[in-house]
Scaffold this active site. Sequence first.
Site, short mmCIF file in Angstrom:
data_model
loop_
_atom_site.label_atom_id
_atom_site.label_comp_id
_atom_site.label_asym_id
_atom_site.label_seq_id
_atom_site.Cartn_x
_atom_site.Cartn_y
_atom_site.Cartn_z
N SER A 15 2.01 -6.49 -3.00
CA SER A 15 3.18 -6.65 -2.13
C SER A 15 3.76 -8.07 -2.18
O SER A 15 4.22 -8.51 -3.21
CB SER A 15 2.77 -6.25 -0.71
OG SER A 15 3.88 -6.22 0.12
N ASP A 52 9.19 -2.81 -0.70
CA ASP A 52 9.25 -2.07 0.56
C ASP A 52 9.92 -2.92 1.64
O ASP A 52 10.34 -2.43 2.67
CB ASP A 52 7.88 -1.54 1.01
CG ASP A 52 6.81 -2.60 1.11
OD1 ASP A 52 7.09 -3.77 0.77
OD2 ASP A 52 5.69 -2.27 1.52
N ASP A 63 10.50 -8.05 -1.67
CA ASP A 63 9.16 -8.56 -1.98
C ASP A 63 8.67 -7.89 -3.27
O ASP A 63 9.43 -7.16 -3.93
CB ASP A 63 8.20 -8.33 -0.81
CG ASP A 63 7.85 -6.87 -0.62
OD1 ASP A 63 8.71 -6.03 -0.90
OD2 ASP A 63 6.73 -6.57 -0.18
N ASP A 104 6.83 -5.41 -4.09
CA ASP A 104 6.84 -3.96 -4.29
C ASP A 104 8.04 -3.29 -3.61
O ASP A 104 8.08 -2.07 -3.47
CB ASP A 104 5.52 -3.30 -3.88
CG ASP A 104 5.21 -3.47 -2.41
OD1 ASP A 104 5.77 -4.39 -1.78
OD2 ASP A 104 4.40 -2.69 -1.88
MG MG Z 1 5.52 -5.03 0.26
#
Ligand code: MG
Length: 457
Positions: free
Chosen positions: A96, A243, A239, A241
Amino acid sequence: MGKLFGTDGVRGIVGKDMTPELALRLGRAIGAYFGRGARILLGRDVRSGGDILVRAVSAGLQSQGVKVYYAGLLPTPALQYGVKEEYDGGVMVTASHNPPEYNGIKVIGPEGVEIPREDEAVIEEYYFKGVGGGEWRSLTLAQSEAAHIIEMYIDAVVSQVDGETVRRAKLSAVVDCGNSVGSLTTPLILGRIGVRVYTVNCNLDPLFPGREPEPTPHNLDLASLAVKGMKADFGIGHDGDADRAIVIDDQGEAYWGDRMGAALTAFARDHWPGLPPRTYTGVSSSTVIEDYLKDKGIEVVWTPVGSVVISRMILRDGGAISGFEENGGYMHVPHQVVRDGGMTAALVAYMIAAAGEPLSRIMEAIPRYHQIKTKIPASKDQARCAVERVREHYSNLRQVDIDGVKVFGDGFWILVRPSGTEPVLRIMLEAETRDKAEKLLEEVKNVVSTCLRGAQE
Ligand code: MG
């Protein structure tokens, strides 16, 4: 019994803690948890070691007779959406927002949400105890590809917004993908609804040469400049990943996710009628948003910090308009009950188009305090001690101790809590002026100083 999982999956430094051996063994434990015959979607972000770790996890899963479908590089919310629609569970190899040297493994349940803490404990038990191999007849199927997930996810996000309204507004946006998997979706999503997109750091690069993977208003300077330079209507910073999405307005100002989350929640209430009029947010969000949303008849439910807690509470309580975090995680419940950076980008475009006014004007409705966020290296014991000191020092003020301690003062608030993902103590506070906020931070640092001796800043 040892503990593997933090707030957001298992994390470690690649080649040091996060090794192929760990991934293989964890894969076996996860496979034992899902059980033979389960269909598991596997994916990863751009991080170093990712291609090694997915192979090791996949081998571990397959050794338990689990069927693995490999989606390749994609954002976590794309994998989560895919799991919700078509699979029994998922595994995402990502760290992340952590610094570039980290990688990690998240386990996704059948509803597309990371598994709850008690299920992580089951996997930990399998991990430490060790699990046997599957029976030979169950090991005949090799890993299959699942390359269609990204397209399916993009279609789903696009279908949530009124593309005609957005197209008519002729918006433009800057997207800072942070050199990772947001590059594969967000520019396409915005393009599909007629937003003209300029990209920053949207080349995939595991070394993250553009900026740290954590999108904060501070490290989105380049994107902010680009928004102003290109006279764009907004900017988005993801960020590692994707999300999370930190949003920048037409003036180049970047907002923390609590303020943007409040604005999007108010917007979603009007455009998705019938949702329960409440939203869920962590104690790290500003108290300012509670006043703003209460005026609109929307209840704010305070939660411990961590997106999984928020997702699980929304599912448990039978829905909400949204859930959000100050770090830029926003959950659009009609789409999926997890943070989704690409969905957030599309909603921001829709909100601006529907309002017919600049984002900076929309955001003026939410009161402005001066906020400071910082973190100090601290072991678990040091962080616990610090929380206790703060609790004692401000014992005459209202406090919430769902997670660390939050102190409600007159014209200010303070939150001191141990991080779930890093060995640090997080300090957040807000006051009416910058001067007051800085003095408050000094005060808090003094209060906790005896606990943190030996920890270097
Ligand atoms: Mg993330």
